[in-house]
Enzyme design. Structure first.
Site, PDB file in Angstrom:
ATOM      1  N   ARG A  81     -28.177  28.475  33.598  1.00 33.59           N
ATOM      2  CA  ARG A  81     -27.026  27.684  33.618  1.00 33.59           C
ATOM      3  C   ARG A  81     -25.594  28.182  33.929  1.00 33.59           C
ATOM      4  O   ARG A  81     -25.090  27.532  34.406  1.00 33.59           O
ATOM      5  CB  ARG A  81     -27.115  26.885  32.259  1.00 33.59           C
ATOM      6  CG  ARG A  81     -25.707  26.079  31.908  1.00 33.59           C
ATOM      7  CD  ARG A  81     -25.943  25.449  30.631  1.00 33.59           C
ATOM      8  NE  ARG A  81     -24.760  24.462  30.243  1.00 33.59           N
ATOM      9  CZ  ARG A  81     -24.064  25.140  29.027  1.00 33.59           C
ATOM     10  NH1 ARG A  81     -24.290  25.923  28.251  1.00 33.59           N
ATOM     11  NH2 ARG A  81     -22.805  24.274  28.961  1.00 33.59           N
ATOM     12  N   HIS A  94     -23.369  26.809  36.918  1.00 31.20           N
ATOM     13  CA  HIS A  94     -21.709  26.483  36.469  1.00 31.20           C
ATOM     14  C   HIS A  94     -20.649  27.154  37.223  1.00 31.20           C
ATOM     15  O   HIS A  94     -19.670  26.770  37.491  1.00 31.20           O
ATOM     16  CB  HIS A  94     -21.682  26.573  34.929  1.00 31.20           C
ATOM     17  CG  HIS A  94     -22.209  25.235  34.305  1.00 31.20           C
ATOM     18  ND1 HIS A  94     -21.540  24.595  33.450  1.00 31.20           N
ATOM     19  CD2 HIS A  94     -23.416  24.575  34.399  1.00 31.20           C
ATOM     20  CE1 HIS A  94     -22.356  23.513  32.833  1.00 31.20           C
ATOM     21  NE2 HIS A  94     -23.478  23.479  33.891  1.00 31.20           N
ATOM     22  N   HIS A 135     -33.153  20.832  34.883  1.00 37.11           N
ATOM     23  CA  HIS A 135     -33.420  20.258  33.779  1.00 37.11           C
ATOM     24  C   HIS A 135     -34.801  20.468  33.065  1.00 37.11           C
ATOM     25  O   HIS A 135     -35.112  20.306  31.827  1.00 37.11           O
ATOM     26  CB  HIS A 135     -32.634  18.937  33.625  1.00 37.11           C
ATOM     27  CG  HIS A 135     -31.247  18.756  33.479  1.00 37.11           C
ATOM     28  ND1 HIS A 135     -30.744  17.586  33.471  1.00 37.11           N
ATOM     29  CD2 HIS A 135     -30.328  19.908  33.336  1.00 37.11           C
ATOM     30  CE1 HIS A 135     -29.207  17.858  33.577  1.00 37.11           C
ATOM     31  NE2 HIS A 135     -29.198  19.345  33.557  1.00 37.11           N
ATOM     32  N   TRP A 143     -35.461  19.021  27.322  1.00 38.11           N
ATOM     33  CA  TRP A 143     -35.879  17.779  28.226  1.00 38.11           C
ATOM     34  C   TRP A 143     -37.521  17.669  28.336  1.00 38.11           C
ATOM     35  O   TRP A 143     -37.972  16.575  28.701  1.00 38.11           O
ATOM     36  CB  TRP A 143     -35.418  18.013  29.722  1.00 38.11           C
ATOM     37  CG  TRP A 143     -33.863  17.798  29.969  1.00 38.11           C
ATOM     38  CD1 TRP A 143     -33.346  16.624  30.272  1.00 38.11           C
ATOM     39  CD2 TRP A 143     -32.812  18.914  29.645  1.00 38.11           C
ATOM     40  NE1 TRP A 143     -32.022  16.930  30.365  1.00 38.11           N
ATOM     41  CE2 TRP A 143     -31.738  18.164  29.938  1.00 38.11           C
ATOM     42  CE3 TRP A 143     -32.833  20.306  29.277  1.00 38.11           C
ATOM     43  CZ2 TRP A 143     -30.425  18.745  29.759  1.00 38.11           C
ATOM     44  CZ3 TRP A 143     -31.428  20.716  29.290  1.00 38.11           C
ATOM     45  CH2 TRP A 143     -30.670  20.019  29.663  1.00 38.11           C
ATOM     46  N   ASP A 162     -29.194  11.844  33.808  1.00 35.37           N
ATOM     47  CA  ASP A 162     -30.792  12.043  34.044  1.00 35.37           C
ATOM     48  C   ASP A 162     -31.005  10.652  34.269  1.00 35.37           C
ATOM     49  O   ASP A 162     -32.130  10.414  35.398  1.00 35.37           O
ATOM     50  CB  ASP A 162     -31.527  12.570  32.837  1.00 35.37           C
ATOM     51  CG  ASP A 162     -31.193  13.938  32.764  1.00 35.37           C
ATOM     52  OD1 ASP A 162     -30.795  14.881  33.844  1.00 35.37           O
ATOM     53  OD2 ASP A 162     -31.003  14.636  31.653  1.00 35.37           O
TER      54      ASP A 162
END
Length: 272
Positions: free
Chosen positions: A38, A42, A167, A183, A228
């Site tokens: 992540r 980002h 995800h 998820w 999503d």
């Protein structure tokens, strides 16, 4: 020595230290790899193809404004996790370390190898940083995805669906993003389960005091963000169906799209 001048052996030493450090039974689902992925995402996803700023070059999350952007909540965990490796390998820039670590995390979790290249620099003053509020907002929908991924960063629709497939690992934390839950049932294994769960489960809005999100109707243990759920709409759905059926196709497309992501805003100065 700069990251640009480093040898392949030196990068391999960083890779080995990352792989040894990722497993940790005391953190989340037993691994720091998802949160490091992540961070790489980002740190790169601030790019604007029209203004030609942002992206992975600069390691701009080292500065207060970007570090405190709500979309980056919790990423101090990943940055702190990488500090001992940065201290041991002082020659590598933060911009290279963060993106390399994300690529190594993907492969460590069973995902594809990413053909990462070094040579990023670290910005020295915050004035060089891009504006904040450029990262994806999981509470929004289809138009936001298209505006951000296709319009601002320059990805195709298919690349967009592949990238959101990240995800498949990790989980949300209510004390960070506000959302809560994983998820998939295998949050430390990189696979195409995200697409399978999205298509095959019945999703209902979660009844709680937090932001709007969805949970599986059967037992409420898995979750999906509004962004999503937007992938079930056109023009995204055909690629969700493709990747749910063909894991190797997802891996191939994800590897190419993630490499493109971590090279946004990066003017290559050296080659491994």
């Amino acid at each position: 020595m700069s990251s640009t001048e480093a040898s392949v052996d030196k990068y391999d030493a960083v890779r080995k230290d990352l792989i040894k450090a990722f497993p940790n039974e005391d953190y989340d689902d037993g691994s720091f790899a998802p949160v490091v992925l992540r961070l790489a995402w980002h740190a790169s996803g601030t790019y604007d193809q029209h203004k030609k700023d942002g992206g992975s070059d600069g390691a701009t999350m080292r500065f207060k404004a970007e570090a405190s952007d709500g979309a980056n909540a919790g990423l101090e965990v990943a940055r702190s996790f990488l500090e001992p490796i940065k201290a041991k390998h002082a020659w590598i820039t933060y911009a290279d370390l963060w993106t390399l670590a994300g690529c190594v995390a993907i492969e460590h979790m069973g995902g594809p190898h990413i053909e990462w290249t070094g040579g990023r620099r670290d910005n020295q003053v915050e004035a060089e940083n891009p504006p904040i509020n450029r990262l994806p907002d999981g509470a929004l929908g289809k138009d936001h995805i298209l505006d951000l991924f296709v319009g601002r960063m320059g990805f195709t629709v298919q690349e967009t669906v592949a990238l959101i497939g990240a995800h498949t690992v990790g989980r949300c934390h209510s004390n960070r993003s506000g959302f809560e839950g994983p998820w998939t049932e295998t949050p430390t294994r990189f696979s195409n389960q995200f697409y399978k769960q999205l298509l095959n489960n019945e999703w209902v809005e979660k009844k709680w005091d937090g932001p709007r999100q969805f949970v599986d109707a059967e037992d409420g243990e898995l979750m999906m963000l509004p962004t999503d759920m937007a992938l079930l709409e056109q023009p995204f759905r055909e690629y969700v169906e493709l990747y749910a059926k063909d894991k190797q196709k997802f891996f191939d497309d994800f590897a190419a799209a993630f490499l493109k992501l971590v090279e946004l805003g990066f003017n290559k100065r050296g080659k491994l």
